[in-house]
Write a protein that holds these residues in place. Structure first.
Motif, PDB file in Angstrom:
ATOM      1  N   PHE A  17       5.792  -1.520   7.153  1.00  0.00           N
ATOM      2  CA  PHE A  17       4.785  -2.287   6.427  1.00  0.00           C
ATOM      3  C   PHE A  17       4.526  -1.686   5.052  1.00  0.00           C
ATOM      4  O   PHE A  17       4.270  -2.412   4.087  1.00  0.00           O
ATOM      5  CB  PHE A  17       3.485  -2.330   7.237  1.00  0.00           C
ATOM      6  N   THR A  18       4.592  -0.366   4.950  1.00  0.00           N
ATOM      7  CA  THR A  18       4.336   0.281   3.660  1.00  0.00           C
ATOM      8  C   THR A  18       5.341  -0.164   2.606  1.00  0.00           C
ATOM      9  O   THR A  18       4.978  -0.376   1.445  1.00  0.00           O
ATOM     10  CB  THR A  18       4.383   1.803   3.817  1.00  0.00           C
ATOM     11  N   ALA A  43       4.437  -3.704   1.531  1.00  0.00           N
ATOM     12  CA  ALA A  43       3.231  -3.702   0.698  1.00  0.00           C
ATOM     13  C   ALA A  43       3.526  -3.173  -0.702  1.00  0.00           C
ATOM     14  O   ALA A  43       3.030  -3.720  -1.699  1.00  0.00           O
ATOM     15  CB  ALA A  43       2.139  -2.866   1.364  1.00  0.00           C
ATOM     16  N   GLU A  44       4.336  -2.123  -0.796  1.00  0.00           N
ATOM     17  CA  GLU A  44       4.672  -1.580  -2.113  1.00  0.00           C
ATOM     18  C   GLU A  44       5.501  -2.573  -2.919  1.00  0.00           C
ATOM     19  O   GLU A  44       5.327  -2.703  -4.137  1.00  0.00           O
ATOM     20  CB  GLU A  44       5.431  -0.261  -1.949  1.00  0.00           C
ATOM     21  N   TRP A  62       5.404  -5.848  -2.623  1.00  0.00           N
ATOM     22  CA  TRP A  62       4.485  -6.918  -3.044  1.00  0.00           C
ATOM     23  C   TRP A  62       3.606  -6.454  -4.201  1.00  0.00           C
ATOM     24  O   TRP A  62       3.392  -7.191  -5.167  1.00  0.00           O
ATOM     25  CB  TRP A  62       3.619  -7.335  -1.861  1.00  0.00           C
ATOM     26  N   TYR A  71      -6.791  -4.374  -5.429  1.00  0.00           N
ATOM     27  CA  TYR A  71      -5.696  -4.385  -4.456  1.00  0.00           C
ATOM     28  C   TYR A  71      -5.334  -2.958  -4.038  1.00  0.00           C
ATOM     29  O   TYR A  71      -5.186  -2.662  -2.842  1.00  0.00           O
ATOM     30  CB  TYR A  71      -4.462  -5.070  -5.055  1.00  0.00           C
ATOM     31  N   LEU A 110      -5.744  -1.306  -0.281  1.00  0.00           N
ATOM     32  CA  LEU A 110      -4.565  -0.775   0.412  1.00  0.00           C
ATOM     33  C   LEU A 110      -4.765   0.691   0.773  1.00  0.00           C
ATOM     34  O   LEU A 110      -4.421   1.128   1.876  1.00  0.00           O
ATOM     35  CB  LEU A 110      -3.327  -0.933  -0.474  1.00  0.00           C
ATOM     36  N   VAL A 140      -6.007  -0.837   4.428  1.00  0.00           N
ATOM     37  CA  VAL A 140      -4.763  -1.382   4.968  1.00  0.00           C
ATOM     38  C   VAL A 140      -3.766  -0.275   5.283  1.00  0.00           C
ATOM     39  O   VAL A 140      -3.103  -0.294   6.325  1.00  0.00           O
ATOM     40  CB  VAL A 140      -4.155  -2.398   3.980  1.00  0.00           C
ATOM     41  N   ILE A 169      -4.017  -8.812   3.226  1.00  0.00           N
ATOM     42  CA  ILE A 169      -3.019  -8.726   4.300  1.00  0.00           C
ATOM     43  C   ILE A 169      -2.228 -10.026   4.390  1.00  0.00           C
ATOM     44  O   ILE A 169      -1.003 -10.019   4.581  1.00  0.00           O
ATOM     45  CB  ILE A 169      -3.708  -8.405   5.634  1.00  0.00           C
ATOM     46  N   ILE A 228       0.422 -10.182   1.626  1.00  0.00           N
ATOM     47  CA  ILE A 228       1.559  -9.296   1.908  1.00  0.00           C
ATOM     48  C   ILE A 228       2.454  -9.909   2.983  1.00  0.00           C
ATOM     49  O   ILE A 228       3.689  -9.890   2.876  1.00  0.00           O
ATOM     50  CB  ILE A 228       1.049  -7.907   2.334  1.00  0.00           C
ATOM     51  N   CYS A 229       1.845 -10.467   4.014  1.00  0.00           N
ATOM     52  CA  CYS A 229       2.636 -11.090   5.081  1.00  0.00           C
ATOM     53  C   CYS A 229       3.331 -12.358   4.587  1.00  0.00           C
ATOM     54  O   CYS A 229       4.443 -12.677   5.037  1.00  0.00           O
ATOM     55  CB  CYS A 229       1.744 -11.387   6.283  1.00  0.00           C
TER      56      CYS A 229
END
Length: 430
Positions: free
Chosen positions: A68-69, A72-73, A75, A92, A96, A100, A146, A149-150
């Motif tokens: 996930f990291t 996220a990075e 995005w 943001y 995070l 998150v 979230i 990101i998804c």
């Protein structure tokens, strides 16, 4: 663990008997070779069947998944390349970092794979934030973050479904204001000023004057605390807002009401240098270093605020203060006045003595906006776009929709005067 997260069958279930599913009653439940099923709801059965067939035909996704990291990075890197406000990017990054993907604590998705996150995981994070005392607005921001990101992972083909869609609408956070702004009349503002002046007469800093600045200039507390001597121009009757709290736009505003004379008297009495603060810190307290250190250790271990409060035998508010504080000496006069010190030692005693214990300093800003729009300050009703520039809002809709409150008595007063053929000078309270 299988190498592919493949859907093997689906089932459409009619949930129209559930009140919460009245708009989208048909559930399309997708079953994997291993693991928990996934559901999504649709208004019609045909849409649910089409979705199920499409998901069965979709290529499988590696269940090991991307961390996930990394998603996220990636995005966040895209967001940095877009034309976003710096404050939005900082928000943001803060969410995070704190919620998150925190480095410490039992919550968040730092150790998760993007394919392993479920709607239940998101709900548990929101519950944790609520237990920590986070506002509905903050929880809604994290929930939306979230989801974005998804969505990025979904567009890249890393997941088949956005887990945010699995969170029922009744469980999603709301940012509705828990407290409606309550404007103060001009007489009430001056009463608070006089009460503070009588209670804190021994101080050489005129903290009572901050009340008038908040009302007549509509400035936020942090903006008032940052005023320096060279920001006040008495020859032109203007005040320079050098450190706006939001939107980052500095502005110069005219001094209204009795402020020119009040500021002139205060500056003559205080004899400040050019860069000196008008309202410096002259009081405060040093927090106990041992308790602050203990609170920080518990916080790193993932303890809740109520657990920290029980361990230190303090209130919930004090536990929050200890967990955030730095072990510093008392404030110096080169520092602006502390918000908590002003609220607890100056503002609250004054409003409680006047029988208004529920009033807050930020009500002064709302009072200024309403007074300008209704003409209660100088007899002229300012246009909303001028009020927006004076206050420092990014959009006049914020000025009108959120802050300006028109009360029934104002409407009736306006209607009564119009029926008599008289145009009222203003609509504000007397």
């Amino acid at each position: 663990m299988p190498t592919a997260d493949r859907f093997v069958r689906y089932k459409v279930v009619d949930r129209s008997g559930q009140a919460a599913r009245s708009r989208s009653p048909f559930e399309c439940r997708l079953f994997r070779e291993e693991g928990r099923p996934t559901s999504k709801y649709f208004p019609t059965a045909a849409q649910a069947h089409r979705y199920g067939a499409r998901m069965l035909a979709k290529p499988s996704v590696d269940t090991r998944g991307t961390p996930f990291t990394e998603v996220a990075e990636a995005w966040l890197g895209l967001q940095r390349g877009m034309d976003l406000k710096p404050a939005t990017l900082k928000q943001y990054e803060r969410h995070l970092r704190n919620w998150v993907m925190p480095k410490h604590g039992e919550w968040g998705f730092r150790d998760h794979r993007i394919t392993s996150i479920t709607g239940g995981d998101i709900q548990r994070l929101l519950v944790r934030m609520q237990q920590e005392g986070r506002s509905g607005s903050t929880r809604k921001q994290v929930f939306g973050l979230i989801g974005m990101i998804c969505d990025h992972a979904l567009s890249e083909g890393l997941i088949d479904l956005n887990p945010q869609d699995q969170v029922p609408r009744t469980r999603r956070p709301s940012s509705k204001r828990s407290r409606t702004p309550r404007p103060l009349a001009r007489a009430q503002v001056h009463a608070i000023h006089d009460q503070i002046a009588s209670q804190r007469h021994e101080l050489h800093v005129d903290y009572a004057l901050m009340v008038l600045v908040g009302f007549y200039q509509g400035m936020r507390f942090s903006e008032i605390a940052a005023i320096r001597r060279n920001h006040v121009d008495l020859s032109y009757g203007s005040l320079f807002v050098a450190e706006p709290a939001k939107h980052g736009d500095q502005r110069t505003t005219p001094l209204l009401g009795p402020l020119p004379q009040r500021l002139a008297d205060y500056l003559d009495r205080a004899q400040l240098d050019t860069g000196d603060l008008l309202f410096p810190a002259i009081g405060g307290r040093q927090l106990p270093a041992a308790k602050v250190q203990r609170a920080k250790e518990l916080r790193v271990d993932g303890a809740l605020l109520r657990e920290i409060a029980a361990d230190l035998d303090v209130s919930l508010a004090t536990a929050r203060e200890y967990s955030r504080a730095k072990v510093d000496p008392k404030p110096r006069e080169t520092d602006p006045v502390d918000r908590n010190y002003y609220r607890n030692r100056i503002w609250n005693p004054a409003v409680e003595a006047l029988g208004m214990p529920d009033r807050q300093f930020r009500d002064l800003r709302n009072s200024c906006i309403r007074a300008l729009l209704t003409g209660d300050i100088d007899g002229r009703r300012w246009p909303p776009d001028i009020v927006q520039q004076f206050i420092g809002h990014a959009d006049s809709r914020m000025t009108m929709d959120v802050y300006h409150q028109v009360y029934d008595r104002d409407v009736h007063r306006f209607a009564n005067t119009r029926t008599k053929g008289i145009q009222p000078p203003h609509l504000g309270p007397q």
